[in-house]
Design a protein around this motif. Structure first.
Motif, PDB file in Angstrom:
ATOM      1  N   VAL A 400      53.635  21.992 -50.797  1.00 20.55           N
ATOM      2  CA  VAL A 400      54.074  23.310 -51.269  1.00 20.55           C
ATOM      3  C   VAL A 400      53.010  24.362 -50.947  1.00 20.55           C
ATOM      4  O   VAL A 400      53.312  25.432 -50.397  1.00 20.55           O
ATOM      5  N   VAL A 401      51.766  24.084 -51.271  1.00 24.18           N
ATOM      6  CA  VAL A 401      50.692  25.054 -51.054  1.00 24.18           C
ATOM      7  C   VAL A 401      50.520  25.354 -49.573  1.00 24.18           C
ATOM      8  O   VAL A 401      50.474  26.519 -49.144  1.00 24.18           O
ATOM      9  N   GLY A 402      50.424  24.298 -48.768  1.00 23.79           N
ATOM     10  CA  GLY A 402      50.235  24.504 -47.337  1.00 23.79           C
ATOM     11  C   GLY A 402      51.419  25.189 -46.693  1.00 23.79           C
ATOM     12  O   GLY A 402      51.257  26.092 -45.856  1.00 23.79           O
ATOM     13  N   GLY A 403      52.626  24.779 -47.077  1.00 21.59           N
ATOM     14  CA  GLY A 403      53.815  25.379 -46.481  1.00 21.59           C
ATOM     15  C   GLY A 403      53.960  26.846 -46.827  1.00 21.59           C
ATOM     16  O   GLY A 403      54.181  27.696 -45.954  1.00 21.59           O
ATOM     17  N   VAL A 404      53.823  27.188 -48.124  1.00 20.65           N
ATOM     18  CA  VAL A 404      53.970  28.577 -48.546  1.00 20.65           C
ATOM     19  C   VAL A 404      52.869  29.444 -47.941  1.00 20.65           C
ATOM     20  O   VAL A 404      53.126  30.538 -47.418  1.00 20.65           O
ATOM     21  N   GLY A 405      51.629  28.988 -48.020  1.00 18.18           N
ATOM     22  CA  GLY A 405      50.520  29.782 -47.501  1.00 18.18           C
ATOM     23  C   GLY A 405      50.626  30.024 -46.009  1.00 18.18           C
ATOM     24  O   GLY A 405      50.438  31.151 -45.529  1.00 18.18           O
ATOM     25  N   PHE A 406      50.947  28.976 -45.255  1.00 22.09           N
ATOM     26  CA  PHE A 406      51.051  29.114 -43.806  1.00 22.09           C
ATOM     27  C   PHE A 406      52.223  30.001 -43.419  1.00 22.09           C
ATOM     28  O   PHE A 406      52.096  30.904 -42.567  1.00 22.09           O
ATOM     29  N   ALA A 407      53.393  29.775 -44.026  1.00 22.82           N
ATOM     30  CA  ALA A 407      54.572  30.546 -43.663  1.00 22.82           C
ATOM     31  C   ALA A 407      54.407  32.022 -44.024  1.00 22.82           C
ATOM     32  O   ALA A 407      54.791  32.903 -43.250  1.00 22.82           O
ATOM     33  N   ALA A 408      53.837  32.305 -45.204  1.00 26.28           N
ATOM     34  CA  ALA A 408      53.636  33.702 -45.608  1.00 26.28           C
ATOM     35  C   ALA A 408      52.668  34.408 -44.673  1.00 26.28           C
ATOM     36  O   ALA A 408      52.875  35.575 -44.299  1.00 26.28           O
ATOM     37  N   THR A 409      51.607  33.720 -44.276  1.00 28.97           N
ATOM     38  CA  THR A 409      50.629  34.329 -43.373  1.00 28.97           C
ATOM     39  C   THR A 409      51.236  34.600 -42.005  1.00 28.97           C
ATOM     40  O   THR A 409      51.055  35.685 -41.432  1.00 28.97           O
ATOM     41  N   MET A 410      51.969  33.637 -41.471  1.00 26.90           N
ATOM     42  CA  MET A 410      52.596  33.830 -40.164  1.00 26.90           C
ATOM     43  C   MET A 410      53.636  34.946 -40.204  1.00 26.90           C
ATOM     44  O   MET A 410      53.726  35.761 -39.275  1.00 26.90           O
ATOM     45  N   ALA A 411      54.427  34.992 -41.276  1.00 20.83           N
ATOM     46  CA  ALA A 411      55.452  36.029 -41.385  1.00 20.83           C
ATOM     47  C   ALA A 411      54.821  37.413 -41.428  1.00 20.83           C
ATOM     48  O   ALA A 411      55.266  38.344 -40.738  1.00 20.83           O
ATOM     49  N   GLN A 412      53.763  37.574 -42.229  1.00 16.65           N
ATOM     50  CA  GLN A 412      53.118  38.881 -42.327  1.00 16.65           C
ATOM     51  C   GLN A 412      52.458  39.266 -41.008  1.00 16.65           C
ATOM     52  O   GLN A 412      52.488  40.435 -40.597  1.00 16.65           O
ATOM     53  N   TRP A 413      51.880  38.318 -40.329  1.00 20.09           N
ATOM     54  CA  TRP A 413      51.245  38.585 -39.037  1.00 20.09           C
ATOM     55  C   TRP A 413      52.291  39.058 -38.022  1.00 20.09           C
ATOM     56  O   TRP A 413      52.055  39.999 -37.271  1.00 20.09           O
ATOM     57  N   TYR A 414      53.468  38.412 -38.000  1.00 21.44           N
ATOM     58  CA  TYR A 414      54.515  38.819 -37.071  1.00 21.44           C
ATOM     59  C   TYR A 414      55.057  40.200 -37.407  1.00 21.44           C
ATOM     60  O   TYR A 414      55.388  40.988 -36.514  1.00 21.44           O
ATOM     61  N   VAL A 415      55.187  40.516 -38.704  1.00 25.88           N
ATOM     62  CA  VAL A 415      55.662  41.850 -39.093  1.00 25.88           C
ATOM     63  C   VAL A 415      54.684  42.917 -38.614  1.00 25.88           C
ATOM     64  O   VAL A 415      55.083  43.937 -38.027  1.00 25.88           O
ATOM     65  N   LEU A 416      53.406  42.707 -38.845  1.00 26.34           N
ATOM     66  CA  LEU A 416      52.410  43.689 -38.433  1.00 26.34           C
ATOM     67  C   LEU A 416      52.339  43.804 -36.912  1.00 26.34           C
ATOM     68  O   LEU A 416      52.232  44.911 -36.363  1.00 26.34           O
ATOM     69  N   ARG A 417      52.400  42.693 -36.219  1.00 25.67           N
ATOM     70  CA  ARG A 417      52.358  42.740 -34.762  1.00 25.67           C
ATOM     71  C   ARG A 417      53.551  43.509 -34.216  1.00 25.67           C
ATOM     72  O   ARG A 417      53.430  44.308 -33.283  1.00 25.67           O
ATOM     73  N   HIS A 418      54.710  43.294 -34.805  1.00 29.85           N
ATOM     74  CA  HIS A 418      55.913  43.987 -34.347  1.00 29.85           C
ATOM     75  C   HIS A 418      55.771  45.496 -34.520  1.00 29.85           C
ATOM     76  O   HIS A 418      56.118  46.266 -33.618  1.00 29.85           O
TER      77      HIS A 418
END
Length: 501
Positions: A400-418
Motif C-alpha cells: 500500500v505504501v509503495g504503491g500509493v507513494g510511487f503512483a502519486a509521485t509519478m502522476a504529479q510529475w506527469y501533470v507538471l511536465r504536461h
C-alpha cells in the motif's frame, strides 16, 4: 521502532498534516483555468453573490427555456464581456464560497478560491477524523489515501465543484457510521454528529448527484445499523440523528430539484441519436467499470488531456483491489447488504445515464462524478466489524505504501511536465532551463505550456522549482500511507485503551 507502530494519539494529527500538505502541493501543480470547466466555475463564483462593481456587472436571470444565466464579467482585469454561467445549474454552495474571496483579478481570485477550498476540506477532514471512533480511523484514512490518487488529488488543483463531493461524501459516510455505531461520551458524540452534518452540507451544496449520494449513504447505513445488534443510542441521540439525516435528505432533494443537473437523471447527457440496441447495452455494461479505473489513472485527467502513464493506473488498481478483497472477509448481514446495494448503485447508475443518452463509457459521464462512490465503498468495506480491527500484514502495508507513494509521485510529475512543456516535452528533472529558475503560473494554452500574458498575475510558489514540489508531494503521500496502513492495535495510549473497552 516499527515504522507502522505509531502511538494512536499521534496518528490522527500526523495523517491530517501529511495528507493536507500533499493536497496543497497539488493545489499549486495546475495553472489557473487548466482544470475541467475551470473558466466557467470561476466566472460563476464571481457572480454567485450577485452584481458587484468591478467583479460582476449586468447579471441576467435564467431564461424560462432553461438557458444558463449570463453576466458581464469585469474581474477579468477590467475587460468586460458577456459570459455564460452555471448559476442555477449547481446547488450553489461551492460557488458562493468562491464568491466570498473573488476580487478584481481572475488569477488572484482563482488561486484564493483554491486555497480556501483546500483549507475548508482539510479542516473538515480533521474534524471528522478527530471525532470518529478510533477503530474507524484506518478505514477512513486508507480510503482517502487510496481513493484520491490521482484524480482526487488533481481536483485540488482546479476550481471545479467536484472537489467538494469527492472529499465530503466519504467523510459523511465515515462520520455517520461513527455516530450510528458508537454511542460514546455525550460531548464527543455530539461533536461527531456536528462534523457529520457539516460533511453532509458540503456534499449537498457541491453537486446534485452528491446530494443523491448523501441520501443513498444515509439509507444504507441506517439499514445496516438496524440489522446489527449493539448499544442503542439514547433518546436525545436518536432525535439528533433523525434531525440531521432528515434535514440533509430534504435539503439534498430540494437543492437537486431546483438545479438543472437533476434533469440528467431523466434525460441523460443529451441524446446522441445512437440507436438503443442490444449491442449498445453490451458496450455500456462491459465497459462501465472503466469509469472507476479512470479515476485511478486509466484515463487522462482534466478534460482527458493529461494522460497518465500506465504504471499509475495499474499500481492503483492493484492497491484498490487488494484493499477491497482484504475488507471482504466474513461480513455481518447488515454490512454485506449495504455493500452489495452500494456496488449495484455504482454500476447501475452510470448504465442508466448512458443508456438514456445513447452514449458509451467515455461520453457524458465522467470518472469524477463517480469517484465519491468508489471512496465510500472503500470506507464501508474497510470499517471494522469488532472493536479490534484485523491488521494488515507487514507485506500488505508496504505494498500500500509503495504503491500509493510511487503512483502519486509519478502522476504529479506527469501533470507538471504536461503543463510546463506540453505533452511531449520536458526533462526528467522538470528544469525550466536558462537562468530563469522561478516557476510561475499563468494562463494555460493546450500544447504550448504555461503562458503569462502581459500584465497578468505572476506568482512564484515558495518551494522553488517544480521538482521540489513533486518530491514534497510524494514524501507526504508516503507518510500519509504509512500512517493509514499502520497497525491499529499497536502502541495504544491509556486513553485509547479505555476507548476500546
Amino acid at each position: 521502532m516499527d515504522v507502522f507502530r505509531w502511538p494512536r494519539t499521534h496518528r490522527s494529527v500526523g495523517f491530517i498534516l501529511a495528507f493536507g500538505i500533499a493536497s496543497l502541493t497539488w493545489v499549486l501543480s495546475t495553472p489557473i483555468e487548466a482544470g475541467p470547466d475551470d473558466p466557467v466555475h470561476i466566472q460563476t463564483a464571481a457572480c454567485a453573490l450577485g452584481e458587484r462593481p468591478g467583479t460582476c456587472d449586468g447579471l441576467s436571470p435564467r431564461t424560462p427555456e432553461g438557458e444558463g444565466a449570463r453576466a458581464t464579467v469585469t474581474f477579468y482585469t477590467g475587460e468586460q464581456f458577456r459570459a455564460a454561467l452555471y448559476l442555477g445549474e449547481y446547488p450553489g454552495g461551492f460557488h458562493a464560497v468562491g464568491g466570498l474571496v473573488a476580487g478584481t483579478d481572475r488569477y488572484d481570485s482563482a488561486l484564493r478560491m483554491r486555497l480556501v477550498n483546500w483549507a475548508l476540506l482539510t479542516g473538515l477532514l480533521a474534524w471528522v477524523l478527530l471525532t470518529l471512533p478510533r477503530r474507524g480511523h484506518r478505514a477512513l484514512m486508507l480510503a482517502l489515501t487510496v481513493g484520491s490518487v490521482p484524480l482526487g488529488l488533481f481536483l485540488f488543483g482546479t476550481n471545479n465543484a467536484s472537489l467538494w463531493s469527492v472529499v465530503a461524501v466519504p467523510l459523511y459516510a465515515a462520520g455517520l457510521w461513527g455516530v450510528l455505531f458508537s454511542p460514546r461520551a455525550p460531548s464527543r458524540w455530539w461533536w461527531g454528529l456536528a462534523a457529520t452534518a457539516v460533511a453532509g452540507l458540503f456534499s449537498v451544496w457541491s453537486r446534485a448527484d452528491a446530494g443523491a449520494y448523501v441520501v443513498a449513504v444515509t439509507v444504507l447505513l441506517v439499514g445496516w445499523r438496524l440489522l446489527t445488534p449493539g448499544a442503542t443510542p439514547s433518546r436525545g441521540q436518536r432525535i439528533g440523528l433523525l434531525t440531521v439525516t432528515g434535514a440533509l435528505s430534504v435539503m439534498a432533494i430540494w437543492l437537486a430539484l431546483r438545479s438543472t443537473q437533476t434533469a440528467v437523471l431523466g434525460t441523460g447527457f443529451g441524446d446522441t441519436g445512437r440507436p438503443r440496441t442490444s449491442g449498445l447495452l453490451l458496450d455500456i455494461t462491459s465497459n462501465v467499470l472503466g469509469l472507476y479505473s479512470g479515476a485511478l489513472g486509466a484515463s487522462g485527467l482534466g478534460w482527458f488531456d493529461i494522460p497518465m502513464p500506465a504504471i499509475v493506473s495499474v499500481t492503483m488498481l492493484a492497491v484498490c483491489a487488494g484493499l477491497l478483497f482484504f475488507g471482504l472477509r466474513p461480513l455481518q448481514r447488515g454490512r454485506a447488504i449495504a455493500i452489495a446495494i452500494l456496488a449495484a448503485l455504482m454500476i447501475g447508475l452510470p448504465i442508466l445515464l448512458l443508456w438514456r443518452a445513447g452514449q458509451v463509457p467515455g461520453e457524458g459521464v465522467q470518472p469524477r462524478y463517480l469517484l465519491p462512490l468508489l471512496t465510500t465503498l472503500l470506507v464501508l468495506v474497510l470499517l471494522p466489524e469488532t472493536r479490534h480491527p484485523v491488521p494488515l500484514g507487514r507485506a500488505q502495508r508496504w505494498v500500500v505504501v509503495g504503491g500509493v507513494g510511487f503512483a502519486a509521485t509519478m502522476a504529479q510529475w506527469y501533470v507538471l511536465r504536461h503543463h510546463l512543456f506540453g505533452a511531449d516535452g520536458g526533462g526528467v528533472l522538470l528544469a525550466i532551463g536558462g537562468e530563469e529558475r522561478t516557476w510561475r503560473t499563468g494562463y494555460y494554452l493546450s500544447g504550448v505550456g504555461w503562458q503569462v500574458p502581459e500584465g497578468m498575475l505572476q506568482w512564484a510558489p515558495p518551494v522553488g522549482t517544480p521538482l521540489l514540489l513533486v518530491l514534497l508531494g510524494g514524501a507526504t503521500m508516503v507518510t500519509a500511507a504509512i500512517i493509514a496502513a499502520g497497525d491499529q492495535r499497536a502502541v495504544a495510549s491509556s486513553g485509547d485503551q479505555r476507548a476500546l473497552k
